[in-house]
Write a protein that holds these residues in place. Structure first.
Motif, PDB file in Angstrom:
ATOM      1  N   VAL A 270      -1.612  67.861  25.507  1.00  0.00           N
ATOM      2  CA  VAL A 270      -1.669  68.115  26.935  1.00  0.00           C
ATOM      3  C   VAL A 270      -2.082  69.556  27.212  1.00  0.00           C
ATOM      4  O   VAL A 270      -2.979  69.822  28.006  1.00  0.00           O
ATOM      5  CB  VAL A 270      -0.321  67.812  27.611  1.00  0.00           C
ATOM      6  N   ALA A 271      -1.401  70.488  26.568  1.00  0.00           N
ATOM      7  CA  ALA A 271      -1.670  71.903  26.790  1.00  0.00           C
ATOM      8  C   ALA A 271      -1.146  72.698  25.612  1.00  0.00           C
ATOM      9  O   ALA A 271      -0.177  72.298  24.961  1.00  0.00           O
ATOM     10  CB  ALA A 271      -1.031  72.395  28.087  1.00  0.00           C
TER      11      ALA A 271
ATOM     12  N   THR B 184      -4.863  79.910  26.651  1.00  0.00           N
ATOM     13  CA  THR B 184      -4.392  78.555  26.878  1.00  0.00           C
ATOM     14  C   THR B 184      -5.542  77.571  26.846  1.00  0.00           C
ATOM     15  O   THR B 184      -6.706  77.932  27.034  1.00  0.00           O
ATOM     16  CB  THR B 184      -3.671  78.436  28.229  1.00  0.00           C
ATOM     17  N   ASN B 185      -5.190  76.309  26.621  1.00  0.00           N
ATOM     18  CA  ASN B 185      -6.163  75.238  26.663  1.00  0.00           C
ATOM     19  C   ASN B 185      -5.466  73.989  27.188  1.00  0.00           C
ATOM     20  O   ASN B 185      -4.279  73.785  26.930  1.00  0.00           O
ATOM     21  CB  ASN B 185      -6.764  74.985  25.285  1.00  0.00           C
ATOM     22  N   TYR B 186      -6.216  73.153  27.906  1.00  0.00           N
ATOM     23  CA  TYR B 186      -5.659  71.974  28.551  1.00  0.00           C
ATOM     24  C   TYR B 186      -6.524  70.758  28.302  1.00  0.00           C
ATOM     25  O   TYR B 186      -7.747  70.866  28.147  1.00  0.00           O
ATOM     26  CB  TYR B 186      -5.552  72.175  30.062  1.00  0.00           C
TER      27      TYR B 186
ATOM     28  N   LYS C 108      -6.260  69.438  33.779  1.00  0.00           N
ATOM     29  CA  LYS C 108      -6.784  70.725  34.229  1.00  0.00           C
ATOM     30  C   LYS C 108      -6.701  70.841  35.748  1.00  0.00           C
ATOM     31  O   LYS C 108      -7.063  69.925  36.473  1.00  0.00           O
ATOM     32  CB  LYS C 108      -8.226  70.906  33.766  1.00  0.00           C
TER      33      LYS C 108
ATOM     34  N   THR D 185       0.191  73.733  34.338  1.00  0.00           N
ATOM     35  CA  THR D 185       0.126  75.105  33.865  1.00  0.00           C
ATOM     36  C   THR D 185       1.148  75.308  32.759  1.00  0.00           C
ATOM     37  O   THR D 185       2.332  75.030  32.951  1.00  0.00           O
ATOM     38  CB  THR D 185       0.401  76.112  34.991  1.00  0.00           C
ATOM     39  N   ILE D 186       0.685  75.780  31.613  1.00  0.00           N
ATOM     40  CA  ILE D 186       1.583  76.089  30.515  1.00  0.00           C
ATOM     41  C   ILE D 186       1.847  77.586  30.511  1.00  0.00           C
ATOM     42  O   ILE D 186       0.949  78.393  30.760  1.00  0.00           O
ATOM     43  CB  ILE D 186       1.009  75.616  29.161  1.00  0.00           C
TER      44      ILE D 186
ATOM     45  N   LEU E  21       6.075  73.879  31.054  1.00  0.00           N
ATOM     46  CA  LEU E  21       4.941  73.125  31.563  1.00  0.00           C
ATOM     47  C   LEU E  21       5.211  72.785  33.020  1.00  0.00           C
ATOM     48  O   LEU E  21       6.063  71.941  33.313  1.00  0.00           O
ATOM     49  CB  LEU E  21       4.699  71.850  30.752  1.00  0.00           C
TER      50      LEU E  21
END
Length: 120
Positions: free
Chosen positions: A48-49, A56-58, A63, A67-68, A79
């Motif tokens: 997920v993230a 960070t990456n999602y 997206k 938000t992580i 999260l």
């Protein structure tokens, strides 16, 4: 021994919000990255993230909605999930790539998961 404990799951209506947390405890030397995965019934577990030193990456599906974030002092990852949809329903798992005292290389650790259900 390392333990990851998730919290914050539950039932929420479509369009609602939920905030998950995961605290890592134990003889931790350093944490390279922490991530959230999820697994819906009949589907494979998916990323997920993720948050690490490089940012960070999602997943494309979350997206702009999720938000992580991470509190390094507390070894905790969060999260924030907004605009939730029924297809977000899954068991959400915390994941950490970390190194413990007494080990030479970091390793992967998993939490036991927390259920998120998006339904009216």
């Amino acid at each position: 021994q390392v333990q990851l404990v998730e919290a914050g799951g539950g039932l929420v209506q479509p369009g609602g919000s939920l905030r998950l947390s995961c605290a890592a405890s134990g003889s931790i030397f350093s944490i390279n990255a922490m991530a959230w995965y999820r697994q819906a019934p009949g589907k494979e577990r998916e990323l997920v993230a993720i948050i690490g030193g490089g940012g960070t990456n999602y997943a494309d599906s979350v997206k702009g909605r999720f938000t992580i974030s991470r509190d390094n002092a507390k070894n905790t990852v969060y999260l924030q999930m907004n605009s939730l949809r029924p297809e977000d329903t899954a068991v959400y798992y915390c994941n950490a790539h970390l190194q413990t005292y007494g080990t030479y290389r970091p390793d992967i650790y998993w939490g036991q998961g927390t259920q998120v259900t998006v339904s009216s």
